[in-house]
Design a protein around this motif. Structure first.
Motif, PDB file in Angstrom:
ATOM      1  N   SER A   1      57.005  -3.549  72.855  1.00 40.02           N
ATOM      2  CA  SER A   1      57.235  -2.677  74.263  1.00 40.02           C
ATOM      3  C   SER A   1      57.890  -3.452  75.183  1.00 40.02           C
ATOM      4  N   ASN A   2      58.519  -4.697  74.683  1.00 33.61           N
ATOM      5  CA  ASN A   2      59.152  -5.494  75.692  1.00 33.61           C
ATOM      6  C   ASN A   2      60.499  -4.600  76.067  1.00 33.61           C
TER       7      ASN A   2
ATOM      8  N   ARG B   1      57.657  -2.132  80.615  1.00 32.99           N
ATOM      9  CA  ARG B   1      56.625  -3.057  79.894  1.00 32.99           C
ATOM     10  C   ARG B   1      57.451  -4.280  79.609  1.00 32.99           C
ATOM     11  N   ASP B   2      56.464  -5.599  79.683  1.00 29.90           N
ATOM     12  CA  ASP B   2      56.773  -6.855  79.386  1.00 29.90           C
ATOM     13  C   ASP B   2      56.529  -7.370  78.048  1.00 29.90           C
ATOM     14  N   GLY B   3      56.184  -6.524  77.212  1.00 25.80           N
ATOM     15  CA  GLY B   3      55.795  -6.875  75.939  1.00 25.80           C
ATOM     16  C   GLY B   3      54.539  -7.140  75.674  1.00 25.80           C
ATOM     17  N   THR B   4      53.554  -7.046  76.809  1.00 24.13           N
ATOM     18  CA  THR B   4      52.122  -7.254  76.574  1.00 24.13           C
ATOM     19  C   THR B   4      51.284  -5.987  76.869  1.00 24.13           C
TER      20      THR B   4
ATOM     21  N   THR C   1      67.419  -8.602  80.701  1.00 27.32           N
ATOM     22  CA  THR C   1      66.144  -8.352  80.492  1.00 27.32           C
ATOM     23  C   THR C   1      65.597  -9.494  79.685  1.00 27.32           C
TER      24      THR C   1
ATOM     25  N   SER D   1      52.515  -4.410  72.034  1.00 24.60           N
ATOM     26  CA  SER D   1      52.716  -5.909  72.149  1.00 24.60           C
ATOM     27  C   SER D   1      54.204  -6.177  72.512  1.00 24.60           C
ATOM     28  N   THR D   2      54.862  -6.948  71.347  1.00 25.35           N
ATOM     29  CA  THR D   2      56.032  -7.448  71.822  1.00 25.35           C
ATOM     30  C   THR D   2      57.028  -6.199  71.751  1.00 25.35           C
TER      31      THR D   2
ATOM     32  N   ALA E   1      59.723 -10.993  75.822  1.00 27.62           N
ATOM     33  CA  ALA E   1      58.362 -10.419  75.614  1.00 27.62           C
ATOM     34  C   ALA E   1      57.657 -11.563  76.370  1.00 27.62           C
ATOM     35  N   GLY E   2      56.795 -11.002  77.263  1.00 24.16           N
ATOM     36  CA  GLY E   2      55.640 -11.857  77.821  1.00 24.16           C
ATOM     37  C   GLY E   2      56.449 -12.650  78.940  1.00 24.16           C
TER      38      GLY E   2
END
Length: 356
Positions: free
Chosen positions: A240-241, A255-258, A298, A237-238, A301-302
């Motif tokens: 991994s942003n 990764r974009d947090g999802t 960057t 989840s977040t 997240a998401g």
């Protein structure tokens, strides 16, 4: 008056050299040849066992003659004449050096080296052995046939031993460039170059990369080769942003947090970059995305950005993606990724001209 240095007969401990690698050429599927091959392999296995693990041969103390060169250049016990200042030892003999402990043994404190023939216990081996307690390294020739003698590099004896190839600088500081593991395989710390590199229309250069010239006599951009390696990212989840799965010298696949969202990071502009990706969704649909990335920090997240490749809502489970700078013959990376539907573990492989 001529003066001769008499031959010295020295009793030393025996030597058994190891050669852990025996080349096995592929044989036709014929019963007679298969049986012959099986017999040969069995004989080699016995010899290998003696060479690798049985150090009792070192303790049998065979005798050998150490024949030093005389001032006249004549060997007292050997008819040939070696170069000035050298000496010869007799056939089926060996020369050893004991650093500590017991020569021919592999117990704590035993440190020694030797070269020559291993003696009567094992035949068909000639070479060099270094021994330090239970571990050793060998470089030897194995007598496969009358017209074939294989060169073998061996190391052992514990399964945790490894063979390192090091570069040593002028300050005598070693840097490991490649490592052989007995059960894992080979790890090369830099990119790898394979092939002739001259058979196509252009040599495989990479603009702006560092490293040696691509080929002797070609003064052009540096090229260190190709990196092929595993990718895995198991962040959730977040958390991994912004985490990086693969990269070039300036672009990152993030990764974009999802669970399933992927995007390109591009923090500092550097020439015309390009991104082209295809994906397969959990329902079997095909989606694609190609774009020129923009320079930006960057995002959170998401957060959807112009550099977004796939969003989590698209449910992409398989990705093939290439990105980099082909316009200037710069670094390019290609990845293949896979995840279980609706899960957040990504795993796959990459091929890149940028070491990572």
């Amino acid at each position: 008056m001529k003066c001769y240095l008499s031959a010295a007969t020295v009793s030393v401990l025996g030597l058994t050299l190891m050669s852990p690698v025996f080349a096995q050429p592929q044989k036709p599927n014929i019963a007679v040849q298969q049986q012959a091959e099986a017999s040969r392999m069995e004989a080699e296995a016995v010899a290998l066992d003696n060479l690798s693990w049985d150090t009792t041969g070192y303790l049998k103390a065979p005798k050998f003659s150490l024949n030093f060169k005389s001032p006249s250049g004549v060997q007292p016990n050997i008819g040939n004449v070696p170069p000035a200042g050298s000496f010869l030892i007799g056939a089926d003999a060996f020369y050893g050096q004991l650093q500590s402990g017991v020569f021919g043994s592999n117990n704590p404190g035993d440190q020694w080296s030797a070269f020559g023939s291993p003696g009567v216990a094992v035949t068909g081996i000639y070479g060099l052995r270094y021994n330090w307690e239970q571990d050793f390294a060998t470089f030897s020739l194995t007598n496969v046939s009358s017209t074939r003698k294989d060169a073998n590099i061996g190391f052992g004896s514990g399964t945790d031993s490894q063979l390192n190839i090091n570069f040593v600088n002028t300050a005598l500081v070693p840097t490991t460039v490649a490592t052989f593991f007995p059960s894992v395989g080979l790890q090369v710390k830099s990119a790898v170059r394979q092939g002739l590199e001259t058979s196509n229309s252009q040599v495989p250069i990479v603009s702006g990369s560092t490293g040696p010239s691509p080929l002797s006599g070609i003064s052009t951009f540096g090229y260190i080769g190709i990196v092929t390696r595993r990718i895995n990212d198991t962040a959730f989840s977040t958390g991994s942003n912004g985490l990086v799965l693969a990269r070039t010298d300036v672009l990152t696949l993030q990764r974009d947090g999802t669970n399933g969202g992927l995007r390109i990071g591009y923090l500092v502009g550097s020439g015309p970059q390009n991104v082209a990706c295809t994906g397969v969704t959990s329902s079997g649909g095909l989606v694609g995305k190609a774009f020129i990335p923009i320079v930006q920090p960057t995002p959170g997240a998401g957060v959807f950005t112009p550099n977004q490749i796939f969003t989590d809502s698209q449910a992409v489970v398989s990705v093939h993606c290439s990105f980099g700078n082909p316009y200037n013959i710069g670094s390019v990376t290609t990845v293949d990724l896979l995840r279980y539907p609706f899960d957040y573990y990504w795993a796959g492989t990459l091929t890149s001209t940028f070491n990572q």
